[in-house]
Design an enzyme around this catalytic site. Structure first.
Site, PDB file in Angstrom:
ATOM      1  N   SER A 174       0.809  -1.219   0.000  1.00  0.00           N
ATOM      2  CA  SER A 174       0.000   0.000   0.000  1.00  0.00           C
ATOM      3  C   SER A 174       0.841   1.268   0.000  1.00  0.00           C
ATOM      4  CB  SER A 174      -0.950  -0.001   1.206  1.00  0.00           C
ATOM      5  OG  SER A 174      -1.842  -1.090   1.149  1.00  0.00           O
TER       6      SER A 174
ATOM      7  N   HIS B  30       0.132   3.523   4.497  1.00  0.00           N
ATOM      8  CA  HIS B  30      -0.747   4.165   3.517  1.00  0.00           C
ATOM      9  C   HIS B  30      -0.513   5.676   3.508  1.00  0.00           C
ATOM     10  CE1 HIS B  30      -2.700   0.375   4.541  1.00  0.00           C
ATOM     11  NE2 HIS B  30      -3.471   0.470   3.466  1.00  0.00           N
TER      12      HIS B  30
END
Length: 371
Positions: free
Chosen positions: A245, A310
């Site tokens: 991610s 993220h």
């Protein structure tokens, strides 16, 4: 400014507002201008005149040429006459094969300037092919399939001790094994995370790699991956990390920021709807990661993977990634902002290295047992 000066003179030489002026008039404009032009831009102007066989020069091409900061290879292509400045808009071209239609689609998806789109469309080749994102995605799928078959589990694999024992997973107990700061991108929590990342890597990463090249996009992706694991080691010190991610959010955030910054020039269809959908999906994925981190649905032997990768990837995308995407056919080394961002990233890396070496013991962090 030069574009303003040219606009005024162009209005005098093109009273009917056709958008074109005769080559003879344009040559006189270039030879008798009152501004000090960069020699390379002056050469490009003369090359534009000499390579035009229709006896006319397009105003839009001239302004875009004068306003751009192209690389030396781009200027040499202009001077050698290898760049054909087609007047037709790409969408009007007919009789294209499947591959060329896909290249045109990529050009309108990624590039905000019509001149850049035409340049990319006519000079595009499959050498080198966009293999980086495809290889990364294939390896991630193969690794996931291997662990899925071995564990007989396809979702929430991180709750399986054998999964967390993998030498690919980043775990704070094993942070001295440096490769884990990279290799964690090949492991995923479950089918849902792998599917989301693989889809974005192929839908956004491959077109970006086709336009900007394997070196720039692989640098951006790996910078997001490394920044993700290092950020977790600083901000969520007890948590492991899995999934690509960090790299995915670096690519997506850079692309979305580039679309917003060049909103008027982007010609991709339904861009507002797609922007909203992308933001909703990315936010939902972050929300799911936060939920799994702090409210695990199943009993576990230690903290679940962190969501900070993220956010770190998004920061890398908005900073380093946006500059890369805004520098199509431009030299990054000649831009001061590139060196500022690169210096900031290297400073962060050095800080994170020292943090991982000394901070855990100095702060007395109680780490979970190694899986």
């Amino acid at each position: 400014t030069v574009p303003l000066y040219i606009t005024v003179v162009y209005g005098l030489l093109d009273p009917d507002n056709t958008g074109f002026i005769a080559v003879e008039n344009f040559t006189s404009l270039v030879e008798h201008h009152e501004l000090q032009l960069d020699p390379s831009k002056l050469d490009m102007l003369f090359a534009l005149v000499q390579s035009n066989e229709d006896g006319q020069v397009c105003y839009q091409e001239l302004i875009e040429l004068m306003s751009s900061k192209r690389s030396s290879s781009f200027r040499r292509a202009i001077a050698n006459g290898r760049r054909t400045l087609q007047r037709e808009i790409l969408l009007d071209e007919t009789g294209l094969g499947v591959y060329k239609r896909f290249v045109r689609y990529v050009a309108y998806e990624i590039l905000p300037c019509e001149t850049d789109r035409r340049w990319y469309f006519h000079q595009n080749s499959l050498c080198p092919p966009p293999v980086f994102m495809a290889i990364i995605t294939i390896i991630q799928i193969v690794v996931f399939m291997c662990y899925g078959i071995m564990l007989n589990k396809w979702v929430l694999q991180t709750y399986q001790p054998d999964f967390m024992k993998s030498s690919l997973v980043y775990h704070p107990r094993h942070r001295l094994q440096v490769w884990r700061f990279f290799s964690y991108m090949f492991m995923h929590v479950g089918l849902e995370q792998l599917g989301f990342n693989a889809l974005l890597q192929l839908m956004i990463g491959v077109p970006l790699e086709m336009v900007h090249g394997i070196l720039r996009i692989s640098l951006l992706y790996m910078a997001g991956v490394v920044a993700g694991s290092l950020t977790v080691s600083i901000t969520d010190m007890r948590a492991p990390v899995v999934g690509g991610s960090g790299g995915v959010y670096a690519l997506c955030s850079a692309h979305l920021a580039n679309v917003v910054m060049n909103w008027a020039g982007m010609r991709c269809p339904y861009k507002l709807l797609r922007m909203i959908l992308a933001l909703v999906c990315m936010s939902s994925e972050v929300g799911r990661a936060v939920w799994l981190r702090f409210s695990p649905p199943l009993p576990s032997s230690g903290p679940q993977p962190s969501f900070m990768a993220h956010l770190a990837g998004a920061v890398v995308g908005i900073s380093m990634g946006l500059l890369i995407l805004r520098s199509y056919e431009e030299s990054l080394q000649k831009q001061c902002s590139w060196w500022v961002i690169l210096f900031s990233f290297i400073t962060f890396l050095l800080f994170a290295i020292f943090w991982n070496i000394f901070a855990y013991e100095l702060l007395g962090v109680q780490l979970p047992p190694a899986p």
